[in-house]
Design a protein around this motif. Sequence first.
Motif, PDB file in Angstrom:
ATOM      1  N   ASP A 203       0.835  -1.204   0.000  1.00 57.52           N
ATOM      2  CA  ASP A 203       0.000   0.000   0.000  1.00 57.52           C
ATOM      3  C   ASP A 203       0.866   1.248   0.000  1.00 57.52           C
ATOM      4  O   ASP A 203       0.549   2.244  -0.657  1.00 57.52           O
ATOM      5  N   PHE A 204       1.949   1.220   0.753  1.00 58.04           N
ATOM      6  CA  PHE A 204       2.827   2.383   0.847  1.00 58.04           C
ATOM      7  C   PHE A 204       3.502   2.654  -0.495  1.00 58.04           C
ATOM      8  O   PHE A 204       3.580   3.808  -0.939  1.00 58.04           O
ATOM      9  N   ILE A 205       3.979   1.612  -1.163  1.00 57.98           N
ATOM     10  CA  ILE A 205       4.628   1.794  -2.462  1.00 57.98           C
ATOM     11  C   ILE A 205       3.629   2.349  -3.470  1.00 57.98           C
ATOM     12  O   ILE A 205       3.941   3.258  -4.251  1.00 57.98           O
ATOM     13  N   ARG A 206       2.417   1.811  -3.484  1.00 54.96           N
ATOM     14  CA  ARG A 206       1.397   2.276  -4.426  1.00 54.96           C
ATOM     15  C   ARG A 206       0.979   3.713  -4.119  1.00 54.96           C
ATOM     16  O   ARG A 206       0.748   4.514  -5.028  1.00 54.96           O
ATOM     17  N   TYR A 207       0.894   4.045  -2.851  1.00 57.97           N
ATOM     18  CA  TYR A 207       0.572   5.410  -2.428  1.00 57.97           C
ATOM     19  C   TYR A 207       1.642   6.396  -2.894  1.00 57.97           C
ATOM     20  O   TYR A 207       1.328   7.487  -3.376  1.00 57.97           O
ATOM     21  N   LEU A 208       2.911   6.026  -2.786  1.00 57.89           N
ATOM     22  CA  LEU A 208       3.987   6.902  -3.259  1.00 57.89           C
ATOM     23  C   LEU A 208       3.876   7.113  -4.764  1.00 57.89           C
ATOM     24  O   LEU A 208       4.055   8.229  -5.257  1.00 57.89           O
ATOM     25  N   ARG A 209       3.589   6.036  -5.485  1.00 61.19           N
ATOM     26  CA  ARG A 209       3.429   6.151  -6.932  1.00 61.19           C
ATOM     27  C   ARG A 209       2.248   7.035  -7.285  1.00 61.19           C
ATOM     28  O   ARG A 209       2.344   7.929  -8.134  1.00 61.19           O
ATOM     29  N   ASN A 210       1.112   6.819  -6.636  1.00 61.38           N
ATOM     30  CA  ASN A 210      -0.112   7.515  -7.009  1.00 61.38           C
ATOM     31  C   ASN A 210      -0.107   8.989  -6.626  1.00 61.38           C
ATOM     32  O   ASN A 210      -0.630   9.823  -7.365  1.00 61.38           O
ATOM     33  N   ARG A 211       0.461   9.323  -5.475  1.00 64.99           N
ATOM     34  CA  ARG A 211       0.300  10.674  -4.954  1.00 64.99           C
ATOM     35  C   ARG A 211       1.561  11.532  -5.008  1.00 64.99           C
ATOM     36  O   ARG A 211       1.459  12.751  -4.895  1.00 64.99           O
ATOM     37  N   PHE A 212       2.710  10.921  -5.194  1.00 65.91           N
ATOM     38  CA  PHE A 212       3.945  11.691  -5.241  1.00 65.91           C
ATOM     39  C   PHE A 212       4.678  11.555  -6.575  1.00 65.91           C
ATOM     40  O   PHE A 212       5.315  12.504  -7.016  1.00 65.91           O
ATOM     41  N   LEU A 213       4.599  10.412  -7.213  1.00 57.94           N
ATOM     42  CA  LEU A 213       5.389  10.151  -8.420  1.00 57.94           C
ATOM     43  C   LEU A 213       4.534   9.490  -9.489  1.00 57.94           C
ATOM     44  O   LEU A 213       4.868   8.424 -10.014  1.00 57.94           O
ATOM     45  N   ARG A 214       3.445  10.135  -9.815  1.00 58.85           N
ATOM     46  CA  ARG A 214       2.507   9.586 -10.796  1.00 58.85           C
ATOM     47  C   ARG A 214       2.971   9.968 -12.201  1.00 58.85           C
ATOM     48  O   ARG A 214       2.662  11.036 -12.715  1.00 58.85           O
ATOM     49  N   SER A 215       3.697   9.097 -12.815  1.00 61.49           N
ATOM     50  CA  SER A 215       4.394   9.378 -14.064  1.00 61.49           C
ATOM     51  C   SER A 215       3.523   9.103 -15.291  1.00 61.49           C
ATOM     52  O   SER A 215       2.548   8.354 -15.240  1.00 61.49           O
ATOM     53  N   GLN A 216       3.921   9.728 -16.403  1.00 58.83           N
ATOM     54  CA  GLN A 216       3.274   9.430 -17.676  1.00 58.83           C
ATOM     55  C   GLN A 216       3.461   7.970 -18.076  1.00 58.83           C
ATOM     56  O   GLN A 216       2.722   7.456 -18.918  1.00 58.83           O
ATOM     57  N   ALA A 217       4.435   7.292 -17.485  1.00 64.60           N
ATOM     58  CA  ALA A 217       4.642   5.873 -17.795  1.00 64.60           C
ATOM     59  C   ALA A 217       3.403   5.049 -17.466  1.00 64.60           C
ATOM     60  O   ALA A 217       3.210   3.969 -18.043  1.00 64.60           O
ATOM     61  N   LEU A 218       2.566   5.535 -16.565  1.00 65.24           N
ATOM     62  CA  LEU A 218       1.355   4.812 -16.203  1.00 65.24           C
ATOM     63  C   LEU A 218       0.337   4.794 -17.339  1.00 65.24           C
ATOM     64  O   LEU A 218      -0.647   4.054 -17.276  1.00 65.24           O
ATOM     65  N   LYS A 219       0.577   5.603 -18.368  1.00 65.67           N
ATOM     66  CA  LYS A 219      -0.320   5.616 -19.523  1.00 65.67           C
ATOM     67  C   LYS A 219       0.237   4.783 -20.675  1.00 65.67           C
ATOM     68  O   LYS A 219      -0.305   4.814 -21.768  1.00 65.67           O
ATOM     69  N   THR A 220       1.319   4.080 -20.413  1.00 69.03           N
ATOM     70  CA  THR A 220       1.968   3.307 -21.466  1.00 69.03           C
ATOM     71  C   THR A 220       1.852   1.809 -21.184  1.00 69.03           C
ATOM     72  O   THR A 220       1.354   1.401 -20.128  1.00 69.03           O
ATOM     73  N   LYS A 221       2.368   1.020 -22.099  1.00 70.89           N
ATOM     74  CA  LYS A 221       2.347  -0.431 -21.918  1.00 70.89           C
ATOM     75  C   LYS A 221       3.270  -0.873 -20.789  1.00 70.89           C
ATOM     76  O   LYS A 221       3.249  -2.038 -20.392  1.00 70.89           O
ATOM     77  N   TYR A 222       4.093   0.050 -20.263  1.00 67.46           N
ATOM     78  CA  TYR A 222       5.013  -0.277 -19.178  1.00 67.46           C
ATOM     79  C   TYR A 222       4.428   0.024 -17.802  1.00 67.46           C
ATOM     80  O   TYR A 222       5.143   0.020 -16.819  1.00 67.46           O
ATOM     81  N   LYS A 223       3.135   0.284 -17.742  1.00 70.73           N
ATOM     82  CA  LYS A 223       2.519   0.729 -16.499  1.00 70.73           C
ATOM     83  C   LYS A 223       2.706  -0.260 -15.355  1.00 70.73           C
ATOM     84  O   LYS A 223       2.822   0.143 -14.194  1.00 70.73           O
ATOM     85  N   ASP A 224       2.741  -1.559 -15.656  1.00 68.95           N
ATOM     86  CA  ASP A 224       2.838  -2.550 -14.592  1.00 68.95           C
ATOM     87  C   ASP A 224       4.238  -2.644 -13.991  1.00 68.95           C
ATOM     88  O   ASP A 224       4.396  -3.127 -12.862  1.00 68.95           O
ATOM     89  N   ILE A 225       5.257  -2.215 -14.733  1.00 68.32           N
ATOM     90  CA  ILE A 225       6.616  -2.303 -14.193  1.00 68.32           C
ATOM     91  C   ILE A 225       7.102  -0.975 -13.640  1.00 68.32           C
ATOM     92  O   ILE A 225       8.127  -0.928 -12.969  1.00 68.32           O
ATOM     93  N   TYR A 226       6.368   0.106 -13.910  1.00 68.24           N
ATOM     94  CA  TYR A 226       6.794   1.399 -13.372  1.00 68.24           C
ATOM     95  C   TYR A 226       6.581   1.458 -11.860  1.00 68.24           C
ATOM     96  O   TYR A 226       5.541   1.063 -11.350  1.00 68.24           O
ATOM     97  N   ARG A 227       7.563   1.946 -11.153  1.00 71.82           N
ATOM     98  CA  ARG A 227       7.426   2.244  -9.735  1.00 71.82           C
ATOM     99  C   ARG A 227       8.477   3.280  -9.363  1.00 71.82           C
ATOM    100  O   ARG A 227       9.446   3.497 -10.097  1.00 71.82           O
ATOM    101  N   PRO A 228       8.324   3.945  -8.219  1.00 71.24           N
ATOM    102  CA  PRO A 228       9.395   4.814  -7.734  1.00 71.24           C
ATOM    103  C   PRO A 228      10.690   4.024  -7.592  1.00 71.24           C
ATOM    104  O   PRO A 228      10.673   2.835  -7.266  1.00 71.24           O
ATOM    105  N   SER A 229      11.809   4.676  -7.829  1.00 69.39           N
ATOM    106  CA  SER A 229      13.090   3.994  -7.679  1.00 69.39           C
ATOM    107  C   SER A 229      13.284   3.565  -6.228  1.00 69.39           C
ATOM    108  O   SER A 229      12.632   4.078  -5.313  1.00 69.39           O
ATOM    109  N   THR A 230      14.195   2.627  -6.021  1.00 70.11           N
ATOM    110  CA  THR A 230      14.459   2.155  -4.660  1.00 70.11           C
ATOM    111  C   THR A 230      14.929   3.290  -3.769  1.00 70.11           C
ATOM    112  O   THR A 230      14.532   3.397  -2.610  1.00 70.11           O
TER     113      THR A 230
END
Length: 489
Positions: free
Chosen positions: A390-417
């Motif tokens: 939940d924390f990782i998804r929250y960071l992606r959704n609310r802090f680092l919501r990238s245009q990559a989420l609109k591409t075919k790579y959406k499932d592998i995109y996440r904030p860097s370690t």
Amino acid sequence: MGLQRRLLLGFLTVSSLLCVYVLCVSLEIRVPWRMVDLVHFHGTTLTQDPNSKSQDFEEPLGSSSDRWTHPLPATTFHPKLLSGTVLHENTSATQAPTLKSQPSAATGEQPAKNNTLPQLGDITDFSYMSDGTDNARSSTKGPNLQHQQPTHTARTTEPPFIGDTYTSEDIPPQTDCPAGVKRKVLSTDFGGRFLKHIPVLQWAKHATTEQYERLSRYPGAHGWGGIDYKTLAAALSVLNSSANWQMFDDWSQRSNKSQCIHCAVVGNGGILKDSKKGSEIDKHDYVFRTNGAVIKGFEPDVGSRTTHYTFSTNTLRNSMRSYAGQGYLGPPLSEETRYVFLPDHDRDYLLMKAAATHTPVERGPEHSDSPPNYFGENVSAEKLKMYHPDFIRYLRNRFLRSQALKTKYKDIYRPSTGAVMLLAALHTCDQVSAYGFMTPDYSNYSDHYYDSIYHPVGFFINHDLRMEMNLWQQLHQAGLIRLYMRQQI
């Protein structure tokens, strides 16, 4: 004569039907307009054509940023934020952390003001309720789990992988710092998106069938998709002490009556070369590092202590292969070091369980005949922690919501370690200093501080490093972190 009667009767019939049709149309013509008004002004979706391109259902992102291009309705959350149930912070306090659902907009609460970040345009605009400041409490009890109770029927405007719905835990704060992040953030532009009660770490009591059903919808680091419940439950069962859900499990021994937890978060960026920041870094209460953290020979620039080492099994193995020539042989080993897994695959759960129980890794790329020794032969389960999906998804959704989420790579995109590590510190420390993170003049420095020759920073589709760089600037400008920069922006 008979023909004339039939023609007259037919004419009268057609005329009557035409009159009835006109009357019906005149009576019903207002109905669709009232429905449209409800959709626009009350934010309620009454009907939805799955092929519709109406802005009520699909509001596009701008081409140059992640800001929404349409105004937020006064009584609802923005449609792009809704998937399943939209939840807020819960402000109730108990003596032990409690897992619960967070009340939604349907409860009658008014949303916070629409927060914007005008300096840079790469961060999504969100408007969310935020709660008040915490009072200092202490507890070693685990959370009492409650079933999640959705309270709002949401519009189906989001792809299911977004999932802006999270568990809430009332975790007692470890300090009562008067100038801590959790208090300062409320007066900044980040106050609307910051959830103080989202669980940063997962542990044994999270592995319920209800939570598995919810989180198995999300792949990779953002959920438990692709992990069978038996493997998950067996792995998390070893994380069953307060040390596993507290980021700073030894604070009572090292606090020395301090009111605030001071953290240094150290990236591996080339900006640290010749910085002479090592002594300053080591003076912090806690020092976070990640991946290929080469320390030996670079202590004057990067320090020598590591209290929290963040990694995924994949990034750890890659670092050991890629940076062995620079002196990286594995995670830092010390009595004070805690190992924080960022779970990307089932292999992270398998490795964590094997390390905690001193047994071989059961299967997968790390399969072994003997227990793994990455963390030292005497590592205990109390020294292992694991980020909550939940924390990782929250960071992606609310802090680092990238245009990559609109591409075919959406499932592998996440904030860097490194981004997860820094934002985790932001959610758990009182004061955060960041070193070795990407700044706008990044091209002046090599990729890593230990590079013997210049290597440019590499950009890959699974992370959005420029968006992360912009976020660090904004957090610095907001006074929520102190970012080390050679060139002040």
